[in-house]
Design an enzyme around this catalytic site. Structure first.
Site, PDB file in Angstrom:
ATOM      1  N   GLY A 102      19.060   1.200  36.110  1.00 54.70           N
ATOM      2  CA  GLY A 102      17.785   1.305  36.814  1.00 54.70           C
ATOM      3  C   GLY A 102      17.972   1.109  38.311  1.00 54.70           C
ATOM      4  N   GLU A 497      25.555  24.370  35.527  1.00 48.46           N
ATOM      5  CA  GLU A 497      25.808  22.996  35.097  1.00 48.46           C
ATOM      6  C   GLU A 497      27.235  22.778  34.653  1.00 48.46           C
ATOM      7  OE1 GLU A 497      21.937  21.006  33.015  1.00 48.46           O
ATOM      8  OE2 GLU A 497      22.726  22.768  32.015  1.00 48.46           O
TER       9      GLU A 497
HETATM   10  C1  G6P Z   1      18.905  16.169  32.923  1.00 49.57           C
HETATM   11  C2  G6P Z   1      19.767  16.857  31.890  1.00 49.57           C
HETATM   12  C3  G6P Z   1      19.139  18.189  31.502  1.00 49.57           C
HETATM   13  C4  G6P Z   1      17.711  17.987  31.022  1.00 49.57           C
HETATM   14  C5  G6P Z   1      16.874  17.244  32.065  1.00 49.57           C
HETATM   15  C6  G6P Z   1      15.527  16.824  31.502  1.00 49.57           C
HETATM   16  O1  G6P Z   1      18.957  16.860  34.108  1.00 49.57           O
HETATM   17  O2  G6P Z   1      21.070  17.043  32.384  1.00 49.57           O
HETATM   18  O3  G6P Z   1      19.904  18.784  30.466  1.00 49.57           O
HETATM   19  O4  G6P Z   1      17.129  19.219  30.746  1.00 49.57           O
HETATM   20  O5  G6P Z   1      17.546  16.048  32.467  1.00 49.57           O
HETATM   21  O6  G6P Z   1      15.733  15.897  30.476  1.00 49.57           O
HETATM   22  P1  G6P Z   1      14.749  15.589  29.312  1.00 49.57           P
HETATM   23  O7  G6P Z   1      15.447  14.553  28.485  1.00 49.57           O
HETATM   24  O8  G6P Z   1      13.492  15.056  29.940  1.00 49.57           O
HETATM   25  O9  G6P Z   1      14.501  16.833  28.559  1.00 49.57           O
END
Ligand code: G6P
Length: 617
Positions: A102, A497
């Site tokens: 955090g 990525e």
């Molecule tokens: C990060 C990850 C992504 C993902 C994004 C949103 O950037 O590397 O792969 O799409 O977070 O994450 P969430 O868990 O909210 O879908």
């Protein structure tokens, strides 16, 4: 971000902590560290680099004995990734040790105050400030660790999941959370406890877990029941021990070279798991309790606003097409990070849908809180059961993708689209915007998607051949229209990525307003040209690329002959309704990125600078 682990019990803590950290590396992997208490002294080792680097360092440097310890894998926020900034951090006296996930926002003010009281700091981190604040309070108030942590956290602004150890009272670990997750695994007969950012580090030891809520803390002590308290006023909270559904197999690679590949191949199963019990084709109905229970709200909604980040934001864009097309509900899609800071207009007649694989993304969580404050009804689409977003929303629907460990999201995307398709169809039926025969037809088509994905996975070798030709590209353009415009964005994101090739996704027709200037004989252009989605228009776009010598990789519907004539390579996908094509066209793009990244020797599952769960804003 960051992952934390801890153990207190009767077994060697080190292997449990180190294996746990490996499972949590998706949360960050720029440095790692571990603290073990051997009964007499603290042994601490930390280093820049991955957990495997830490393992070597521990072998060479310290004793790995002890039945109590804490560990950390980091994604840097305050201070560059180096040995000194790595966690655990130790207090000035050398007695208190902390791991933290955090950000402490007022760390600078606290640091200046502590400096006036004689504290010096080795690292640039906010965490070292926190552990010294706890130490100062412990000494000044002459209290035990738990109380000192509580007083300190009441002075802190920010987000945290922490685990703290005190050498002068070595039978306990104090944990607390605000904004970052923490799970406590409860061992048989309370003989051991596990601490982790999620349950994966302790899944083989216990199925009983307690998830702390925001603003809660607990003192964990062998042989004693865990009592959870409010950080603010010390009131006891009812402790809910949940039974974990996850199993070990789900979080291992199962013979695949990478988690990403395993997760791509899991998609047929994941989509079935996601619609199982919801898509009841024979009865001609869709059952989704989160939607049924709130049908009145959905029917009266003037607008749906979808908030998400990353790949989930791309799924939100597909949902925009679905909800508008099927249910005729106006939809706006927002980046959660922008939405939360721009004073959005929201009313009680708006429904906000938050999409998140992890359920922990800080910006999405903050957007949800804002939407709730403004009176909107908030519906969550999450993969991780019991995650913060799942708990924070008024209602929701889980995707049942199973744990997604590869940082680049794959099965989360297709299962999110599955849930959103079911929702759009269900609402279309309730609103009467779709005829019952069309509805039944869509149910049938959706049910067939997994087997079509399965057949698509068989063309992997063909995609590998294409990957070989373009692995050295520096740039790449992805084009799609309608339902496949978000897929173009997602395809480009995947390539960026994991292979670090610059890639852009564009609506095919927008190409002429800029990107066309980039096209030459070194530019691969991936075009999604399925038969139903404005096919002729996309064919014209392909011609435009061809006239400028661009290299065309086209994703087409089985049996296509026109694009085959023009494109350099074609990848066929089975026929389906246009609205469901993203569930198919995404698959070859995932595989293409995967193979290119492997050929470029990139770390597919843990790409540089990224983390799977972004719990900082
Ligand atoms: C990060 C990850 C992504 C993902 C994004 C949103 O950037 O590397 O792969 O799409 O977070 O994450 P969430 O868990 O909210 O879908």
């Amino acid at each position: 971000m960051c992952g934390i682990t801890g153990y207190i019990g009767y077994r060697d803590a080190y292997p449990i902590i180190i294996n746990g950290l490996k499972r949590l590396e998706y949360r960050g992997y720029d440095s790692a560290g571990v603290m073990l208490f051997d009964g007499t002294q603290i042994n601490l080792s930390k280093t820049k680099g991955k957990v495997s680097v830490l393992e070597e360092k521990v072998n060479n440097e310290i004793s790995n004995k002890g039945v109590i310890g804490i560990g950390h894998t980091r994604w840097a926020t305050h201070g560059v990734p180096n040995d000194v900034n790595s966690h655990p951090h130790i207090s000035q006296s050398g007695n208190l040790v902390i791991v933290h996930n955090g950000i402490i926002e007022n760390y600078n003010t606290l640091k200046q105050e502590l400096k006036t009281r004689g504290y010096t700091f080795k690292s640039d981190t906010d965490t070292e400030v926190l552990i010294n604040l706890i130490e100062e309070i412990k000494t000044e108030h002459n209290v035990k660790l738990g109380k000192a942590v509580q007083i300190a956290l009441n002075q802190v602004v920010g987000a945290y999941a922490i685990a703290v150890f005190d050498k002068t009272n070595p039978d306990e670990i104090v944990v607390a959370r605000l904004g970052s997750p923490i799970a406590i695994g409860v061992g048989k007969d309370l003989k051991e406890f596990f601490i982790a950012s999620d349950a994966s580090p302790f899944i083989e030891y216990t199925k009983d877990a307690i998830y702390l809520e925001d603003e809660e803390m607990a003192i964990i002590c062998q042989g004693k029941e865990v009592k959870v308290r409010k950080i603010k006023d010390d009131t006891l909270v009812d402790t809910d021990v949940q039974e974990l559904q996850m199993n070990l197999e789900q979080i291992e690679k199962g013979g695949y070279e990478h988690f990403m590949l395993k997760e791509i191949y899991e998609q047929p199963r994941a989509i079935i798991d996601t619609y199982r019990g919801r898509l009841l084709r024979e009865k001609g109905i869709i059952k989704m309790s989160g939607v049924e229970d709130n049908m009145g709200k959905f029917l009266n909604a003037e607008r749906i606003v979808i908030v998400a980040c990353g790949t989930s934001w791309h799924a939100a864009l597909v949902a925009e097409y679905l909800f508008e097309d099927f249910a005729r509900i106006p939809v706006e899609v927002e980046y959660a990070s922008e939405f939360r800071y721009r004073n959005p207009v929201l009313t009680e007649k708006d429904i906000v849908i938050a999409i998140s694989q992890s359920g922990e993304t800080a910006d999405t969580l903050a957007a949800i809180k804002l939407a709730k404050e403004r009176g909107a009804f908030v519906f969550g689409v999450c993969n991780v059961v019991g995650s913060s977003i799942a708990r924070e929303t008024h209602a929701g629907a889980y995707t049942h993708a199973g744990p997604e460990i590869g940082v680049a999201s794959t099965k989360a995307f297709t299962t999110q689209i599955t849930v959103l398709s079911l929702m759009a169809l269900r609402l279309a039926r309730a609103k009467g915007t779709m005829s019952s025969s069309k509805y039944r037809h869509y149910l049938q088509e959706l049910e067939l998607i997994p087997q079509k994905v399965e057949s698509l996975l068989k063309v992997d070798d063909h995609i590998k051949e294409i990957a070989k030709k373009y692995m050295l590209s520096n740039n790449c353009l992805y084009l799609g229209r309608g339902y496949n415009f978000p897929v173009a964005l997602e395809g480009a994101l995947k390539l960026k990525e994991i292979s670090y090739i610059h890639a852009e996704g564009y609506p095919a027709a927008e190409m002429k307003h800029g990107p066309i200037a980039l096209i030459d004989d070194r530019m691969p252009v991936i075009v999604i040209a399925t038969s139903k989605g404005h096919y002729d228009k996309v064919v014209s776009n392909i011609q435009e690329i061809k006239s400028r010598s661009g290299k065309i990789i086209a994703v087409v519907t089985e049996g296509d002959t026109i694009v085959r004539e023009i494109a350099d390579h074609v990848i066929e996908v089975p026929e389906t309704e246009e609205a469901f094509t993203p569930l198919l066209t995404t698959i070859p793009l995932q595989l293409l990125s995967y193979h290119i990244a492997v050929m470029r020797n990139c770390n597919v599952d843990q790409p540089r600078n990224l983390a799977k769960s972004v719990t900082v804003e």
